[in-house]
Write a protein that holds these residues in place. Structure first.
Motif, PDB file in Angstrom:
ATOM      1  N   ALA A 103       0.828  -1.207   0.000  1.00 34.50           N
ATOM      2  CA  ALA A 103       0.000   0.000   0.000  1.00 34.50           C
ATOM      3  C   ALA A 103       0.863   1.257   0.000  1.00 34.50           C
ATOM      4  CB  ALA A 103      -0.925  -0.008   1.212  1.00 34.50           C
ATOM      5  N   LEU A 104       1.942   1.244   0.763  1.00 33.68           N
ATOM      6  CA  LEU A 104       2.820   2.407   0.820  1.00 33.68           C
ATOM      7  C   LEU A 104       3.577   2.610  -0.487  1.00 33.68           C
ATOM      8  CD1 LEU A 104       4.230   1.991   4.434  1.00 33.68           C
ATOM      9  CD2 LEU A 104       2.652   3.757   3.650  1.00 33.68           C
ATOM     10  N   VAL A 105       4.074   1.524  -1.069  1.00 34.35           N
ATOM     11  CA  VAL A 105       4.829   1.636  -2.318  1.00 34.35           C
ATOM     12  C   VAL A 105       3.922   2.063  -3.470  1.00 34.35           C
ATOM     13  CG1 VAL A 105       6.208   0.334  -3.993  1.00 34.35           C
ATOM     14  CG2 VAL A 105       6.612   0.041  -1.563  1.00 34.35           C
ATOM     15  N   ALA A 106       2.640   1.698  -3.390  1.00 34.33           N
ATOM     16  CA  ALA A 106       1.686   2.104  -4.427  1.00 34.33           C
ATOM     17  C   ALA A 106       1.387   3.597  -4.379  1.00 34.33           C
ATOM     18  CB  ALA A 106       0.387   1.314  -4.284  1.00 34.33           C
ATOM     19  N   GLU A 107       1.694   4.243  -3.252  1.00 40.09           N
ATOM     20  CA  GLU A 107       1.468   5.684  -3.086  1.00 40.09           C
ATOM     21  C   GLU A 107       2.787   6.356  -2.684  1.00 40.09           C
ATOM     22  OE1 GLU A 107      -1.191   7.187  -3.783  1.00 40.09           O
ATOM     23  OE2 GLU A 107      -2.924   5.892  -3.468  1.00 40.09           O
ATOM     24  N   PRO A 108       3.805   6.306  -3.548  1.00 36.04           N
ATOM     25  CA  PRO A 108       5.145   6.753  -3.139  1.00 36.04           C
ATOM     26  C   PRO A 108       5.218   8.211  -2.725  1.00 36.04           C
ATOM     27  CG  PRO A 108       5.043   6.434  -5.518  1.00 36.04           C
ATOM     28  CD  PRO A 108       3.787   5.848  -4.951  1.00 36.04           C
ATOM     29  N   ARG A 109       4.468   9.084  -3.381  1.00 41.80           N
ATOM     30  CA  ARG A 109       4.544  10.508  -3.039  1.00 41.80           C
ATOM     31  C   ARG A 109       3.955  10.777  -1.659  1.00 41.80           C
ATOM     32  NH1 ARG A 109       3.477  14.538  -8.138  1.00 41.80           N
ATOM     33  NH2 ARG A 109       5.457  14.133  -9.189  1.00 41.80           N
ATOM     34  N   ILE A 110       3.005   9.954  -1.263  1.00 39.50           N
ATOM     35  CA  ILE A 110       2.400  10.106   0.059  1.00 39.50           C
ATOM     36  C   ILE A 110       3.225   9.396   1.117  1.00 39.50           C
ATOM     37  CG2 ILE A 110       0.352   9.587   1.450  1.00 39.50           C
ATOM     38  CD1 ILE A 110      -1.317   9.878  -1.080  1.00 39.50           C
ATOM     39  N   SER A 111       3.660   8.185   0.815  1.00 35.42           N
ATOM     40  CA  SER A 111       4.327   7.380   1.837  1.00 35.42           C
ATOM     41  C   SER A 111       5.688   7.933   2.240  1.00 35.42           C
ATOM     42  CB  SER A 111       4.474   5.930   1.366  1.00 35.42           C
ATOM     43  OG  SER A 111       5.293   5.839   0.225  1.00 35.42           O
ATOM     44  N   THR A 112       6.398   8.586   1.325  1.00 34.76           N
ATOM     45  CA  THR A 112       7.688   9.162   1.704  1.00 34.76           C
ATOM     46  C   THR A 112       7.524  10.270   2.737  1.00 34.76           C
ATOM     47  OG1 THR A 112       7.553  10.623  -0.244  1.00 34.76           O
ATOM     48  CG2 THR A 112       8.855   8.614  -0.463  1.00 34.76           C
ATOM     49  N   LEU A 113       6.323  10.859   2.790  1.00 37.07           N
ATOM     50  CA  LEU A 113       6.049  11.923   3.749  1.00 37.07           C
ATOM     51  C   LEU A 113       5.419  11.391   5.036  1.00 37.07           C
ATOM     52  CD1 LEU A 113       6.069  15.047   4.129  1.00 37.07           C
ATOM     53  CD2 LEU A 113       3.754  15.056   3.191  1.00 37.07           C
ATOM     54  N   THR A 114       4.705  10.273   4.935  1.00 30.02           N
ATOM     55  CA  THR A 114       3.893   9.820   6.066  1.00 30.02           C
ATOM     56  C   THR A 114       4.395   8.562   6.763  1.00 30.02           C
ATOM     57  OG1 THR A 114       2.436   8.507   4.615  1.00 30.02           O
ATOM     58  CG2 THR A 114       1.813  10.803   5.008  1.00 30.02           C
ATOM     59  N   ALA A 115       5.305   7.807   6.139  1.00 35.38           N
ATOM     60  CA  ALA A 115       5.676   6.492   6.685  1.00 35.38           C
ATOM     61  C   ALA A 115       6.265   6.566   8.084  1.00 35.38           C
ATOM     62  CB  ALA A 115       6.646   5.782   5.741  1.00 35.38           C
ATOM     63  N   SER A 116       6.930   7.656   8.398  1.00 38.71           N
ATOM     64  CA  SER A 116       7.585   7.761   9.706  1.00 38.71           C
ATOM     65  C   SER A 116       6.701   8.419  10.766  1.00 38.71           C
ATOM     66  CB  SER A 116       8.887   8.562   9.585  1.00 38.71           C
ATOM     67  OG  SER A 116       8.606   9.885   9.165  1.00 38.71           O
ATOM     68  N   ARG A 117       5.466   8.747  10.415  1.00 40.98           N
ATOM     69  CA  ARG A 117       4.605   9.470  11.334  1.00 40.98           C
ATOM     70  C   ARG A 117       3.833   8.523  12.261  1.00 40.98           C
ATOM     71  NH1 ARG A 117       4.334  14.670  10.344  1.00 40.98           N
ATOM     72  NH2 ARG A 117       4.320  14.552  12.614  1.00 40.98           N
ATOM     73  N   VAL A 118       3.545   9.010  13.458  1.00 43.21           N
ATOM     74  CA  VAL A 118       2.666   8.318  14.397  1.00 43.21           C
ATOM     75  C   VAL A 118       1.380   9.129  14.439  1.00 43.21           C
ATOM     76  CG1 VAL A 118       2.348   7.519  16.764  1.00 43.21           C
ATOM     77  CG2 VAL A 118       4.633   7.522  15.736  1.00 43.21           C
ATOM     78  N   THR A 119       0.260   8.541  14.006  1.00 48.80           N
ATOM     79  CA  THR A 119      -0.957   9.337  13.834  1.00 48.80           C
ATOM     80  C   THR A 119      -1.815   9.400  15.089  1.00 48.80           C
ATOM     81  OG1 THR A 119      -2.495   7.585  13.127  1.00 48.80           O
ATOM     82  CG2 THR A 119      -0.981   8.467  11.456  1.00 48.80           C
ATOM     83  N   GLY A 120      -1.845   8.335  15.877  1.00 47.56           N
ATOM     84  CA  GLY A 120      -2.731   8.298  17.029  1.00 47.56           C
ATOM     85  C   GLY A 120      -4.192   8.266  16.633  1.00 47.56           C
ATOM     86  N   ALA A 242       5.456  -8.368  -4.035  1.00 50.82           N
ATOM     87  CA  ALA A 242       6.676  -7.703  -3.581  1.00 50.82           C
ATOM     88  C   ALA A 242       7.888  -8.585  -3.767  1.00 50.82           C
ATOM     89  CB  ALA A 242       6.546  -7.316  -2.101  1.00 50.82           C
ATOM     90  N   ASP A 243       7.693  -9.916  -3.885  1.00 53.05           N
ATOM     91  CA  ASP A 243       8.804 -10.808  -4.150  1.00 53.05           C
ATOM     92  C   ASP A 243       9.422 -10.546  -5.511  1.00 53.05           C
ATOM     93  OD1 ASP A 243       8.791 -12.379  -1.780  1.00 53.05           O
ATOM     94  OD2 ASP A 243       7.073 -13.478  -2.530  1.00 53.05           O
ATOM     95  N   ARG A 244       8.608 -10.028  -6.418  1.00 51.97           N
ATOM     96  CA  ARG A 244       9.044  -9.924  -7.804  1.00 51.97           C
ATOM     97  C   ARG A 244       9.417  -8.516  -8.242  1.00 51.97           C
ATOM     98  NH1 ARG A 244       4.496 -13.148  -7.838  1.00 51.97           N
ATOM     99  NH2 ARG A 244       3.180 -11.494  -8.666  1.00 51.97           N
ATOM    100  N   SER A 245       9.168  -7.532  -7.396  1.00 50.02           N
ATOM    101  CA  SER A 245       9.458  -6.166  -7.839  1.00 50.02           C
ATOM    102  C   SER A 245       9.866  -5.281  -6.675  1.00 50.02           C
ATOM    103  CB  SER A 245       8.224  -5.559  -8.522  1.00 50.02           C
ATOM    104  OG  SER A 245       7.177  -5.424  -7.583  1.00 50.02           O
ATOM    105  N   ARG A 246      10.598  -4.268  -6.993  1.00 50.74           N
ATOM    106  CA  ARG A 246      10.924  -3.239  -6.013  1.00 50.74           C
ATOM    107  C   ARG A 246      10.172  -1.992  -6.427  1.00 50.74           C
ATOM    108  NH1 ARG A 246      16.855  -1.289  -4.005  1.00 50.74           N
ATOM    109  NH2 ARG A 246      16.170   0.460  -2.738  1.00 50.74           N
ATOM    110  N   SER A 247       9.066  -1.742  -5.726  1.00 53.99           N
ATOM    111  CA  SER A 247       8.106  -0.732  -6.148  1.00 53.99           C
ATOM    112  C   SER A 247       7.775  -0.981  -7.615  1.00 53.99           C
ATOM    113  CB  SER A 247       8.652   0.676  -5.887  1.00 53.99           C
ATOM    114  OG  SER A 247       9.828   0.933  -6.621  1.00 53.99           O
ATOM    115  N   ALA A 248       8.023  -0.001  -8.474  1.00 49.05           N
ATOM    116  CA  ALA A 248       7.706  -0.185  -9.897  1.00 49.05           C
ATOM    117  C   ALA A 248       8.897  -0.714 -10.675  1.00 49.05           C
ATOM    118  CB  ALA A 248       7.246   1.134 -10.486  1.00 49.05           C
ATOM    119  N   ARG A 249       9.975  -1.050  -9.960  1.00 51.56           N
ATOM    120  CA  ARG A 249      11.204  -1.451 -10.641  1.00 51.56           C
ATOM    121  C   ARG A 249      11.085  -2.839 -11.212  1.00 51.56           C
ATOM    122  NH1 ARG A 249      16.169   0.704  -6.872  1.00 51.56           N
ATOM    123  NH2 ARG A 249      17.466   0.493  -8.664  1.00 51.56           N
TER     124      ARG A 249
END
Length: 249
Positions: A103-120, A242-249
């Motif tokens: 889910a995070l890799v499918a939304e790279p522009r969002i996840s790079t900003l939000t992955a480290s956040r704690v939302t509560g 995910a076994d077969r690709s690195r994001s879109a790579r």
């Protein structure tokens, strides 16, 4: 600024006739991030997109950071939508990890900003409750469950951030990076670099894909070894995208 309770927020239409809501603001913020990246998310731009005075956003969110947390929680809700724990803790934890990563890799522009956040927020609360429950039901103590959940989620989010960053590279950069494994490392002389030379072709193959599925398997093997010492690890799971690709790579 104190957040106004939902029941007290004005439901007055904007000048374009749109009635503002928490959900509409979050969805509009996500659209702006899709179009412009993290730099596209500002209260001013959000107000223009909503057809509303930018200050109206503060009736729903304390500031931009509060909005980013809401966007992150919306993304968590996407990978939890149809998730249900199964009877086997290892398969369930693997499924949850693969879902989060995908889910995070499918939304790279969002996840790079939000992955480290704690939302509560509600979706994050649910995933933490689920993760701890999976581990406790497997037989780990409360302290072990907390430590293992910490390792599991940081492993997953860390790889998701790395793979998402790869997905946001300027077009063509990924291909040139991948080409280095064959053009440089596979050509190094064995007398000076015996280990790279011996592993060059395997490196060229594996470095083009995400290491997350393998890292997750190693992590789960470690849990199994702690839970059932002396027993051999289970065969590695197969079949994840995910076994077969690195994001879109």
């Amino acid at each position: 600024m104190t957040r106004v309770p939902t029941t007290r927020r004005r439901r007055r239409p904007t000048k374009t006739g749109v009635v503002l809501s928490h959900e509409l603001i979050v969805k509009t913020a996500i659209r702006l991030m899709h179009e412009h990246g993290s730099e596209g998310l500002s209260v001013r731009r959000l107000g223009i997109a909503l057809g509303a005075d930018p200050s109206s956003v503060y009736r729903y969110f304390r500031n931009t950071d509060d909005l980013i947390r809401a966007v992150a929680d919306d993304l968590i809700g996407q990978y939890l939508a149809d998730f249900a724990p199964g009877p086997d803790y290892r398969s369930t934890l693997r499924d949850l990890g693969i879902r989060i990563h995908a889910a995070l890799v499918a939304e790279p522009r969002i996840s790079t900003l939000t992955a480290s956040r704690v939302t509560g927020r509600p979706h994050e609360i649910r995933v933490i409750e689920l993760g701890l429950g999976i581990l406790r039901n497997a037989g780990f103590s409360t302290a072990e469950s907390a430590r293992h959940y910490h390792a599991f989620i940081d492993l997953t989010l860390g790889f998701a951030s790395l793979d998402s960053s790869a997905a946001t590279l300027v077009h063509g950069t990924e291909e040139s990076d991948d080409a280095v494994w064959g053009a440089v490392y596979a050509q190094l002389p064995g007398d000076a670099h015996p280990n790279i030379a011996a592993c060059a072709h395997a490196l060229e193959e594996t470095m083009r894909t995400s290491a997350y599925p393998r890292a997750l398997t190693v992590f789960l093997d470690g849990l199994e070894a702690q839970l059932r010492p002396g027993e051999p690890p289970r065969p590695a799971e197969r079949g994840s995208t995910a076994d077969r690709s690195r994001s879109a790579r």
